[in-house]
Write a protein that holds these residues in place. Structure first.
Motif, PDB file in Angstrom:
ATOM      1  N   LEU A  97       0.833  -1.203   0.000  1.00 52.26           N
ATOM      2  CA  LEU A  97       0.000   0.000   0.000  1.00 52.26           C
ATOM      3  C   LEU A  97       0.867   1.253   0.000  1.00 52.26           C
ATOM      4  O   LEU A  97       0.555   2.227  -0.692  1.00 52.26           O
ATOM      5  CB  LEU A  97      -0.924   0.000   1.215  1.00 52.26           C
ATOM      6  N   ALA A  98       1.959   1.219   0.761  1.00 55.47           N
ATOM      7  CA  ALA A  98       2.840   2.384   0.828  1.00 55.47           C
ATOM      8  C   ALA A  98       3.488   2.663  -0.517  1.00 55.47           C
ATOM      9  O   ALA A  98       3.701   3.823  -0.896  1.00 55.47           O
ATOM     10  CB  ALA A  98       3.913   2.169   1.892  1.00 55.47           C
ATOM     11  N   GLY A  99       3.794   1.612  -1.277  1.00 56.91           N
ATOM     12  CA  GLY A  99       4.406   1.799  -2.588  1.00 56.91           C
ATOM     13  C   GLY A  99       3.487   2.452  -3.596  1.00 56.91           C
ATOM     14  O   GLY A  99       3.944   3.025  -4.584  1.00 56.91           O
ATOM     15  N   LEU A 100       2.183   2.388  -3.358  1.00 51.49           N
ATOM     16  CA  LEU A 100       1.202   2.986  -4.259  1.00 51.49           C
ATOM     17  C   LEU A 100       0.617   4.287  -3.721  1.00 51.49           C
ATOM     18  O   LEU A 100      -0.278   4.863  -4.340  1.00 51.49           O
ATOM     19  CB  LEU A 100       0.054   2.002  -4.507  1.00 51.49           C
ATOM     20  N   SER A 101       1.123   4.744  -2.576  1.00 51.05           N
ATOM     21  CA  SER A 101       0.490   5.860  -1.871  1.00 51.05           C
ATOM     22  C   SER A 101       1.030   7.231  -2.250  1.00 51.05           C
ATOM     23  O   SER A 101       0.469   8.245  -1.821  1.00 51.05           O
ATOM     24  CB  SER A 101       0.658   5.667  -0.363  1.00 51.05           C
ATOM     25  N   ASP A 102       2.137   7.281  -3.001  1.00 51.02           N
ATOM     26  CA  ASP A 102       2.782   8.564  -3.320  1.00 51.02           C
ATOM     27  C   ASP A 102       3.139   9.340  -2.062  1.00 51.02           C
ATOM     28  O   ASP A 102       3.096  10.574  -2.036  1.00 51.02           O
ATOM     29  CB  ASP A 102       1.880   9.424  -4.218  1.00 51.02           C
ATOM     30  N   GLY A 103       3.488   8.611  -0.987  1.00 51.82           N
ATOM     31  CA  GLY A 103       3.876   9.267   0.248  1.00 51.82           C
ATOM     32  C   GLY A 103       2.728   9.783   1.082  1.00 51.82           C
ATOM     33  O   GLY A 103       2.938  10.528   2.040  1.00 51.82           O
ATOM     34  N   SER A 104       1.500   9.379   0.764  1.00 47.32           N
ATOM     35  CA  SER A 104       0.315   9.864   1.472  1.00 47.32           C
ATOM     36  C   SER A 104      -0.299   8.734   2.287  1.00 47.32           C
ATOM     37  O   SER A 104      -0.710   7.712   1.732  1.00 47.32           O
ATOM     38  CB  SER A 104      -0.713  10.410   0.473  1.00 47.32           C
ATOM     39  N   VAL A 105      -0.391   8.943   3.598  1.00 49.74           N
ATOM     40  CA  VAL A 105      -1.040   7.955   4.457  1.00 49.74           C
ATOM     41  C   VAL A 105      -2.530   7.868   4.120  1.00 49.74           C
ATOM     42  O   VAL A 105      -3.116   6.782   4.129  1.00 49.74           O
ATOM     43  CB  VAL A 105      -0.839   8.322   5.938  1.00 49.74           C
ATOM     44  N   GLU A 106      -3.135   9.003   3.812  1.00 47.24           N
ATOM     45  CA  GLU A 106      -4.562   9.012   3.475  1.00 47.24           C
ATOM     46  C   GLU A 106      -4.845   8.141   2.253  1.00 47.24           C
ATOM     47  O   GLU A 106      -5.807   7.367   2.233  1.00 47.24           O
ATOM     48  CB  GLU A 106      -5.034  10.440   3.213  1.00 47.24           C
ATOM     49  N   LYS A 107      -3.994   8.260   1.227  1.00 47.17           N
ATOM     50  CA  LYS A 107      -4.197   7.442   0.028  1.00 47.17           C
ATOM     51  C   LYS A 107      -3.974   5.971   0.331  1.00 47.17           C
ATOM     52  O   LYS A 107      -4.697   5.100  -0.186  1.00 47.17           O
ATOM     53  CB  LYS A 107      -3.252   7.894  -1.088  1.00 47.17           C
ATOM     54  N   ALA A 108      -2.987   5.667   1.175  1.00 41.75           N
ATOM     55  CA  ALA A 108      -2.746   4.275   1.557  1.00 41.75           C
ATOM     56  C   ALA A 108      -3.950   3.696   2.285  1.00 41.75           C
ATOM     57  O   ALA A 108      -4.330   2.542   2.070  1.00 41.75           O
ATOM     58  CB  ALA A 108      -1.504   4.193   2.436  1.00 41.75           C
ATOM     59  N   LEU A 109      -4.578   4.492   3.141  1.00 39.13           N
ATOM     60  CA  LEU A 109      -5.765   4.036   3.868  1.00 39.13           C
ATOM     61  C   LEU A 109      -6.932   3.803   2.915  1.00 39.13           C
ATOM     62  O   LEU A 109      -7.734   2.884   3.102  1.00 39.13           O
ATOM     63  CB  LEU A 109      -6.145   5.053   4.938  1.00 39.13           C
ATOM     64  N   GLN A 110      -7.036   4.651   1.897  1.00 39.72           N
ATOM     65  CA  GLN A 110      -8.093   4.453   0.901  1.00 39.72           C
ATOM     66  C   GLN A 110      -7.902   3.118   0.192  1.00 39.72           C
ATOM     67  O   GLN A 110      -8.862   2.357   0.004  1.00 39.72           O
ATOM     68  CB  GLN A 110      -8.086   5.598  -0.110  1.00 39.72           C
ATOM     69  N   LEU A 111      -6.665   2.835  -0.195  1.00 44.75           N
ATOM     70  CA  LEU A 111      -6.395   1.590  -0.906  1.00 44.75           C
ATOM     71  C   LEU A 111      -6.565   0.375  -0.002  1.00 44.75           C
ATOM     72  O   LEU A 111      -6.763  -0.744  -0.490  1.00 44.75           O
ATOM     73  CB  LEU A 111      -4.977   1.619  -1.481  1.00 44.75           C
ATOM     74  N   ALA A 112      -6.467   0.574   1.310  1.00 41.91           N
ATOM     75  CA  ALA A 112      -6.659  -0.534   2.245  1.00 41.91           C
ATOM     76  C   ALA A 112      -8.114  -0.976   2.317  1.00 41.91           C
ATOM     77  O   ALA A 112      -8.401  -2.086   2.783  1.00 41.91           O
ATOM     78  CB  ALA A 112      -6.164  -0.143   3.641  1.00 41.91           C
TER      79      ALA A 112
END
Length: 257
Positions: A97-112
């Motif tokens: 998830l972190a590799g696809l997040s562009d450094g954004s925790v919010e985006k990582a949480l969305q992908l989770a």
């Protein structure tokens, strides 16, 4: 009441600090409410506006603020945050998830979110099709947005997420066209390689136009436009990408010969 509370003397300490998250979503009315405070801030007060880009702020806000740029979080930092907050229980999944997040925790949480992850997997094949069916694409996006619930804010946030997926796909195509290694997961890299092999010149212009349509869609979402109309117009614009691919595959049209 924020500006009023900021004007009061602090109970403890020497300063009063206000942090406004999602400053990207200021409209004209909300921005005007802050102007007087930003022009003549109360003594020993500090107002911090959190946003993703200075270009998304109204000129009246930018002219009264000092812009500070922060670096994005590293992949390890994002994965550690996900694990510490117990949003993800496996390090391998957190790193993915972190590799696809562009450094954004919010985006990582969305992908989770399993629903968002599943939609993302089905979206990429539709974008790489030789003939993109804009009607089918619009229906799938509309259904996915409606599943977010009846609250307008949640539905708009979900559409923003869908637009970010398409922008990610287009970014991978651009990197592939210029000979760089495309980031993202293997499905995204393969899709970018497949599309970029169809013809570089025409495809480059199509990617630019598709990227501009994504920005226009986000702008309309921020303006609280009707989501159904935004989705319909956006998908029609994206259909131009597949039309260029078809022309590249079949060569010049009969009229051009």
């Amino acid at each position: 009441g924020l500006c009023h509370r900021l004007a009061l003397k602090p109970y403890l300490g020497g300063r009063k600090i206000a942090i406004i998250d999602d400053a990207d979503r200021f409209n004209q009315e909300s921005a005007n409410c802050l102007l007087k405070t930003l022009e003549e801030p109360p003594p020993r007060s500090l107002v911090i506006l959190l946003g993703t880009s200075a270009s998304k702020q109204l000129p009246t806000i930018r002219s009264r603020a000092q812009v500070l740029h922060f670096r994005v979080l590293s992949m390890d930092e994002v994965s550690d945050i996900l694990l510490e907050r117990a949003d993800v229980d496996q390090r391998e999944r957190a790193l993915e998830l972190a590799g696809l997040s562009d450094g954004s925790v919010e985006k990582a949480l969305q992908l989770a979110d399993p629903a968002i992850w599943e939609f993302r997997k089905h979206l990429t094949p539709q974008l790489r099709a030789n003939s993109l069916d804009c009607v089918r694409l619009a229906r799938s996006i509309q259904a996915f947005v409606d599943d977010a619930g009846k609250e307008a804010t949640l539905r708009r946030d979900r559409l923003r997420t869908v637009v970010s997926f398409v922008q990610e796909f287009l970014g991978g195509m651009v990197r592939t066209l210029v000979g760089q290694v495309s980031c993202g997961d293997e499905a995204l890299r393969q899709a970018a390689r497949t599309e970029s092999a169809q013809g570089k010149v025409g495809l480059t212009f199509a990617v630019v136009e598709a990227s501009e349509s994504c920005l226009a869609a986000l702008e309309n979402v921020d303006r609280n436009a009707n989501l159904a109309l935004v989705i319909q117009k956006w998908c029609e614009d994206l259909a131009g990408l597949s039309q260029v691919n078809l022309q590249s595959n079949h060569g010049p049209s009969a009229q051009g010969r």
